[in-house]
Design an enzyme around this catalytic site. Structure first.
Site, short mmCIF file in Angstrom:
data_model
loop_
_atom_site.label_atom_id
_atom_site.label_comp_id
_atom_site.label_asym_id
_atom_site.label_seq_id
_atom_site.Cartn_x
_atom_site.Cartn_y
_atom_site.Cartn_z
N LYS A 224 31.35 -11.24 20.15
CA LYS A 224 31.71 -11.91 21.40
C LYS A 224 31.29 -11.10 22.63
CE LYS A 224 35.19 -15.15 19.83
NZ LYS A 224 36.55 -15.69 19.97
N ARG A 258 37.91 -13.43 11.34
CA ARG A 258 36.87 -14.45 11.35
C ARG A 258 35.58 -13.79 11.82
NH1 ARG A 258 34.52 -17.97 15.02
NH2 ARG A 258 33.92 -20.02 14.16
#
Length: 279
Positions: A224, A258
């Protein structure tokens, strides 16, 4: 529901029980043309199935299928288009009795259809707040649900830990009203969703807030932008930062990570476990 209800219930209960006792890996499978990291790589169902097999081999406990990019600025996708993408791969993924599949969607109609096709977890990045029918869809399909802390708008001057606690308290009330058992809920602090750069670090540091609810916690930080900003790394060069954030989250109580890179995370978790057990 059709005849796969018993199979889905067994897989749901299996993964939720495992999440109480060990750290699990949810492998990301985006069947989208525009996801921030791997967009376009797995739009062909054959490539998607091959990638799922690779994630399995690396140690994935769950395959999370997404048909709409949730990156900032991504174009919205109609339910029809999203369904076409995910239903081209989910039945094949679920052909194996042992594979546990999650559907990454905020749309109730997509969640319902994916469950009919065999998915057992609904991973909603809007925490059942974007589509008013989502809680009912989760209840009707007897799915587990990942509720993500997502305020929708960024507000820098709030106490993010207190706000996260209130958000999840409301989510449990919503789930109870719809008939979703508490033990079917998984919480996600929602890194990257409706937060400032600094708040992304704060919610990870304050996972103790989520521990108070006594349900499994999922953390998704893979590749991210907050990692890229801190380390000055492009998307494909964020593995080390992702591993560090993931391991720090596990040490704070997270039980599901995840991730895109399942193999390196499996190795890191094995090392962490060996050190913990040696103590």
């Amino acid at each position: 529901m059709n005849g796969n209800r018993a199979k889905r219930a067994a897989l749901r209960d299996e993964i939720l029980a495992k999440a109480r006792d060990q750290v699990l890996l949810m492998g990301i499978l985006n069947v989208t043309p525009d996801s921030f990291s791997d967009g376009g790589r797995f739009v062909d169902p054959r490539e998607a199935l091959r990638q799922a097999e690779a994630l399995d081999a690396e140690g994935a406990d769950v395959i999370d299928v997404g048909g709409e990019s949730t990156r900032p600025g991504a174009a919205e996708v109609s339910a029809e288009d999203e369904l076409a993408r995910v239903l081209a791969v989910i039945p094949g993924l679920c052909a194996s009795y042992s594979r546990i599949v999650s559907i990454d969607t905020y749309k109730a109609s997509v969640a319902h259809a994916a469950a009919e096709a065999g998915a057992v977890i609904v991973n909603d990045v809007w925490g059942m707040t974007r589509d008013t029918g989502m809680a009912q869809a989760v209840a009707e399909t007897a799915s587990a649900v990942v509720v993500t802390y997502n305020r929708g708008t960024v507000q820098a001057d709030i106490n993010i830990a207190d706000d996260m606690r209130d958000f999840f308290a409301n989510a449990f009330a919503m789930a109870a009203a719809a008939g979703i058992p508490r033990e079917h809920v998984i919480l996600d602090p929602g890194v990257g969703f409706g937060k400032t750069y600094e708040q992304n670090f704060t919610v990870l540091a304050r996972l103790d807030v989520l521990m108070d609810f006594d349900v499994p916690v999922l953390v998704g930080v893979s590749r991210k932008s907050f990692i890229g900003r801190l380390l000055d790394r492009e998307v494909d060069d964020r593995l080390i930062g992702t591993l560090a954030a993931g391991l720090a989250s596990v040490q704070r109580g997270a039980r599901i990570l995840r991730v895109h890179d399942v193999g390196p995370h499996a190795d890191a978790l094995k090392m962490l476990k060996a050190i913990d057990e040696a103590g």
